[in-house]
Design a protein around this motif. Structure first.
Motif: not given
Lengths: 392, 145
Positions: B4, B6-9, B14, B134
């Motif tokens: 998996e 990293n889908l944090d951002y 956005d 953000r």
């Protein structure tokens, strides 16, 4: 002199709505439906391929889509191939692109294929995808999507001309009824004016039945030179005239009065002049009813009725069977759904079938001239006028 | 196996504009907005104000534009109350309006802190700064107090 261009084949994927497959599957099945509609066309002879799709990068994670879709469609274009993207009007812009290539002598036989996969596993992304069709940084970023833009135009028309929510509902009811006779329509169930008015509010003055929807679907046509068209079909449908016009993009910069779509009037007049016809000569029209009010404003801008009388035009049956011009016999975007890139192509297929007397229970009696209007916003319009051999 | 990731951002999900000098030449707009000023660009040679702000004048293609303050009030020319289909991060109902600020500048914007039933054509609204994810800011309008 530009060469004359004709439609010689057309087909859609079988049932629009939530499609249980990938965008690639839609492309393959639209191409199959198109080739199946005219067995005299050999897929190996296709020289050009125009792919119309709005956001495959987002909905199918695929760019470089013209050769990708050509491969999926089973064609090997050797004269021209590209993808066009003009949001909701992409399909008609694709047909115009094929037309220019054929008229100019770059190619003789061109497929235009529109396909959109809008339903994706994460439903929140659907709205995010639709935000890309407005000025995303300065409008989409505030949450603005299509229903509100057209609702503002509807309100302007209602305030200026006295158009009512009942008038809007009449458009929806007519188009839903027409869709009930169309096998591929996403919403084939008729509804009354009262049912439209009682349906769930979306963006005032629109209720859900006033709106076209999120849709998966595909459609493809083949265009040919006049000479080739006569070899490949007994019943070519010719492009008589066409135009495209836009003014501004961000809604801050489009023409001031949103009740009158002057850019559409200009584009339509140029197309009528090119075709050598008048609005009253049009027997059948496929127009862009992304929302019910759009169709009312379009009656006026296309010259089917005087300015401000669009509501009365639908109320008195002017746009229905037996009226002055039958508008949206396939059920429009409201009844068929609106798979962005496929819509304009599917509209052209309906005109093609109507002018060949192949529309079955939707057939408009003795239709000789058809008009197709597709838009990409209040101030971006695409018009193509078609005619049978006998009107040339 | 495939891990998996990293889908944090995810940048393409956005929908709020980038606002820092390294990502946006119009960062001044957002700096002004953060200070409570709704501004846009003016071309001094054409004497025209544009919306949205520009890096280059669309009329004469000059790149020496100046920032000007937009008026502290605007007039609602039309509006719609949206009750279905909000983008993630926004809550329904939402009110959108055509807001006219000057004879050259008017645009569609969100109206907040308003009872939808009180919206009417001709009402006066004023700009308001809203916070965005953000550490960013966005503009909206509210009824003039």
């Amino acid at each position: 002199m530009p060469r004359r261009v004709a439609l010689i084949a057309g087909g859609t994927t079988h049932k629009w709505g939530v499609y249980p497959g990938t965008l690639r599957d839609i492309v393959s099945e639209a191409a199959k439906a198109c080739f199946d509609s005219n067995p005299r066309v050999n897929s190996r002879d296709i020289q050009g391929f125009i792919f119309c799709s709005v956001f495959p990068e987002r909905s199918a994670y695929q760019s470089h889509t013209a050769p990708w879709a050509a491969e999926s469609a089973g064609v090997a274009p050797d004269r021209i191939f590209c993808r066009v993207e003009n949001m909701c009007g992409s399909g008609t812009v694709g047909i115009r692109t094929a037309y220019t290539a054929i008229a100019a002598g770059l190619a003789d036989l061109v497929m235009v294929l529109g396909a959109e996969k809008m339903f994706i596993p994460n439903r929140q992304e659907i709205v995010l995808n639709m935000l890309t069709g407005v000025d995303r940084e300065w409008e989409g970023s505030t949450g603005l999507t299509a229903p509100v833009q057209f609702a503002l135009a509807a309100q302007a028309h209602m305030n200026k001309y006295g158009t009512t929510e009942e008038h809007l509902a009449m458009v929806s009811s007519k188009n839903h009824r027409n869709a009930s006779r169309n096998p591929y329509a996403q919403f084939p169930k008729p509804c009354t004016v009262e049912e439209v008015l009682a349906s769930k509010p979306v963006a005032t003055p629109f209720k859900i039945f006033d709106c076209s929807s999120i849709t998966d679907g595909g459609a493809a046509v083949i265009l040919a030179t006049e000479e080739l068209a006569k070899d490949l079909t007994d019943n070519p449908v010719y492009i008589l005239g066409t135009c495209q016009a836009a003014s501004g993009f961000n809604h801050a910069n489009i023409p001031d009065d949103w009740a009158d779509w002057v850019i559409l009037s200009q584009a339509a007049q140029t197309a009528y002049n090119m075709a050598g016809i008048k609005p009253q000569d049009v027997d059948v029209a496929e127009v862009h009813d992304c929302f019910s009010a759009s169709e009312i404003i379009e009656y006026e801008a296309l010259g089917f009725c005087p300015q401000g009388e669009g509501g009365n035009f639908v109320a008195t049956g002017g746009s229905d069977y037996g009226g002055q011009v039958v508008v949206n016999p396939r059920g429009g975007l409201i009844g068929c759904g609106h798979p962005l890139g496929a819509t304009g192509v599917a509209q052209a297929i309906e005109i093609f079938r109507q002018l060949r007397n192949e529309a079955g229970e939707r057939q408009v009696a003795n239709a000789k001239i058809g008009l197709n209007h597709n838009l990409s916003g209040i101030a971006e319009h695409h018009v193509v006028i078609y005619g049978r051999q006998e009107v040339l | 196996m495939i891990n998996e990731f990293n889908l944090d951002y995810i940048y393409i999900m956005d929908y709020i504009p980038q606002q820092s000098p390294e990502h946006n030449k119009l960062h001044t707009f957002f700096e002004n907005l953060r200070a409570g000023r709704l501004t846009t660009t003016r071309c001094p040679s054409c004497q025209r104000d544009f919306w949205p702000p520009r890096t280059v004048c669309p009329l004469c293609h000059s790149n020496t534009l100046e920032w000007v303050d937009l008026p502290s009030t605007g007039t609602v020319r039309g509006f719609s109350i949206q009750t279905s289909g909000a983008a993630p991060g926004l809550t329904l109902p939402m009110v959108f309006a055509r807001v006219q600020l000057t004879d050259q500048v008017g645009f569609v914007a969100r109206v907040i802190r308003v009872d939808p039933a009180e919206m009417e054509v001709g009402m006066t609204v004023e700009p308001v700064v809203v916070s965005a994810p953000r550490d960013r800011v966005m503009w909206a309008f509210r009824p003039k107090i």
